[in-house]
Design a protein around this motif. Structure first.
Motif, PDB file in Angstrom:
ATOM      1  N   LYS A 122      33.603 -23.979  65.393  1.00 45.64           N
ATOM      2  CA  LYS A 122      33.527 -24.798  64.182  1.00 45.64           C
ATOM      3  C   LYS A 122      33.859 -23.976  62.944  1.00 45.64           C
ATOM      4  O   LYS A 122      34.597 -24.429  62.064  1.00 45.64           O
ATOM      5  N   ARG A 123      33.296 -22.766  62.851  1.00 45.25           N
ATOM      6  CA  ARG A 123      33.570 -21.915  61.683  1.00 45.25           C
ATOM      7  C   ARG A 123      35.042 -21.558  61.601  1.00 45.25           C
ATOM      8  O   ARG A 123      35.637 -21.564  60.524  1.00 45.25           O
ATOM      9  N   SER A 124      35.643 -21.255  62.746  1.00 41.51           N
ATOM     10  CA  SER A 124      37.064 -20.913  62.771  1.00 41.51           C
ATOM     11  C   SER A 124      37.923 -22.092  62.320  1.00 41.51           C
ATOM     12  O   SER A 124      38.870 -21.917  61.543  1.00 41.51           O
ATOM     13  N   CYS A 125      37.585 -23.284  62.795  1.00 44.73           N
ATOM     14  CA  CYS A 125      38.340 -24.479  62.401  1.00 44.73           C
ATOM     15  C   CYS A 125      38.196 -24.755  60.914  1.00 44.73           C
ATOM     16  O   CYS A 125      39.174 -25.121  60.251  1.00 44.73           O
ATOM     17  N   LEU A 126      36.992 -24.561  60.382  1.00 43.88           N
ATOM     18  CA  LEU A 126      36.766 -24.791  58.954  1.00 43.88           C
ATOM     19  C   LEU A 126      37.581 -23.803  58.118  1.00 43.88           C
ATOM     20  O   LEU A 126      38.175 -24.188  57.108  1.00 43.88           O
ATOM     21  N   MET A 127      37.645 -22.549  58.549  1.00 41.98           N
ATOM     22  CA  MET A 127      38.463 -21.562  57.823  1.00 41.98           C
ATOM     23  C   MET A 127      39.939 -21.955  57.869  1.00 41.98           C
ATOM     24  O   MET A 127      40.652 -21.829  56.871  1.00 41.98           O
ATOM     25  N   SER A 128      40.371 -22.458  59.020  1.00 44.19           N
ATOM     26  CA  SER A 128      41.761 -22.891  59.153  1.00 44.19           C
ATOM     27  C   SER A 128      42.064 -24.072  58.237  1.00 44.19           C
ATOM     28  O   SER A 128      43.131 -24.140  57.612  1.00 44.19           O
ATOM     29  N   LEU A 129      41.111 -25.010  58.156  1.00 45.22           N
ATOM     30  CA  LEU A 129      41.292 -26.150  57.255  1.00 45.22           C
ATOM     31  C   LEU A 129      41.393 -25.690  55.805  1.00 45.22           C
ATOM     32  O   LEU A 129      42.234 -26.201  55.042  1.00 45.22           O
ATOM     33  N   ARG A 130      40.552 -24.738  55.422  1.00 47.48           N
ATOM     34  CA  ARG A 130      40.593 -24.228  54.038  1.00 47.48           C
ATOM     35  C   ARG A 130      41.913 -23.519  53.754  1.00 47.48           C
ATOM     36  O   ARG A 130      42.471 -23.646  52.657  1.00 47.48           O
ATOM     37  N   ASP A 131      42.416 -22.768  54.741  1.00 46.65           N
ATOM     38  CA  ASP A 131      43.729 -22.126  54.576  1.00 46.65           C
ATOM     39  C   ASP A 131      44.826 -23.174  54.411  1.00 46.65           C
ATOM     40  O   ASP A 131      45.706 -23.038  53.558  1.00 46.65           O
ATOM     41  N   SER A 132      44.761 -24.222  55.220  1.00 52.82           N
ATOM     42  CA  SER A 132      45.757 -25.296  55.126  1.00 52.82           C
ATOM     43  C   SER A 132      45.686 -25.984  53.771  1.00 52.82           C
ATOM     44  O   SER A 132      46.724 -26.342  53.192  1.00 52.82           O
ATOM     45  N   LEU A 133      44.474 -26.167  53.247  1.00 57.67           N
ATOM     46  CA  LEU A 133      44.309 -26.764  51.922  1.00 57.67           C
ATOM     47  C   LEU A 133      44.962 -25.892  50.855  1.00 57.67           C
ATOM     48  O   LEU A 133      45.672 -26.396  49.975  1.00 57.67           O
ATOM     49  N   THR A 134      44.740 -24.597  50.944  1.00 54.82           N
ATOM     50  CA  THR A 134      45.345 -23.677  49.977  1.00 54.82           C
ATOM     51  C   THR A 134      46.868 -23.785  50.015  1.00 54.82           C
ATOM     52  O   THR A 134      47.520 -23.863  48.967  1.00 54.82           O
ATOM     53  N   HIS A 135      47.439 -23.825  51.216  1.00 61.18           N
ATOM     54  CA  HIS A 135      48.896 -23.937  51.342  1.00 61.18           C
ATOM     55  C   HIS A 135      49.400 -25.273  50.805  1.00 61.18           C
ATOM     56  O   HIS A 135      50.440 -25.323  50.136  1.00 61.18           O
ATOM     57  N   ALA A 136      48.670 -26.358  51.077  1.00 55.39           N
ATOM     58  CA  ALA A 136      49.084 -27.672  50.576  1.00 55.39           C
ATOM     59  C   ALA A 136      49.046 -27.703  49.050  1.00 55.39           C
ATOM     60  O   ALA A 136      49.948 -28.261  48.415  1.00 55.39           O
ATOM     61  N   GLU A 137      48.008 -27.096  48.478  1.00 56.63           N
ATOM     62  CA  GLU A 137      47.919 -27.056  47.010  1.00 56.63           C
ATOM     63  C   GLU A 137      49.040 -26.209  46.420  1.00 56.63           C
ATOM     64  O   GLU A 137      49.629 -26.580  45.390  1.00 56.63           O
ATOM     65  N   LEU A 138      49.338 -25.084  47.049  1.00 59.27           N
ATOM     66  CA  LEU A 138      50.437 -24.235  46.556  1.00 59.27           C
ATOM     67  C   LEU A 138      51.788 -24.920  46.680  1.00 59.27           C
ATOM     68  O   LEU A 138      52.679 -24.712  45.852  1.00 59.27           O
TER      69      LEU A 138
END
Length: 114
Positions: A58-74
């Motif tokens: 779960k923690r790994s997936c949440l970190m991946s989601l946050r990384d994806s959010l950062t890329h989408a915002e950029l």
């Protein structure tokens, strides 16, 4: 009767044991050892133990989601960013729910595995 294997490596042979013997053998294990062997009961404690096994994922997936959010915002992709924010919020709520289950498990008067 239950068939299990006895012996080492390729020399294993079927061995018949009774349900009573199996239950007696398993009763000697701690709850943690049973969880390690993927033997669970149907209690709240067993459910909490299953949840603990998945905690790292779960923690790994949440970190991946946050990384994806950062890329989408950029990238300026507001639709994807909005969808990811909702997914992250839902995942965080699930973490809070898991914490509540842990609190209940720790305050539960029963120390049995099943």
């Amino acid at each position: 009767m239950i068939d299990i294997l006895s012996g080492e490596g390729a020399e294993w042979t079927p061995l018949e044991i009774t349900d009573e013997y199996r239950a007696e053998l398993l009763s000697e294990f701690t709850c943690e050892e049973l969880a390690e062997l993927n033997i669970y009961g149907s209690s709240m404690r067993a459910n909490a133990m299953r949840a603990e096994e998945n905690d790292r994922v779960k923690r790994s997936c949440l970190m991946s989601l946050r990384d994806s959010l950062t890329h989408a915002e950029l990238d300026g992709d507001e639709f994807t960013a909005s969808r990811l924010r909702m997914t992250i919020a839902a995942a965080e709520m699930l973490e809070v729910a898991a914490d509540i289950v842990d609190i209940i498990r720790l305050t539960s008067p029963s120390n049995e595995c099943d």
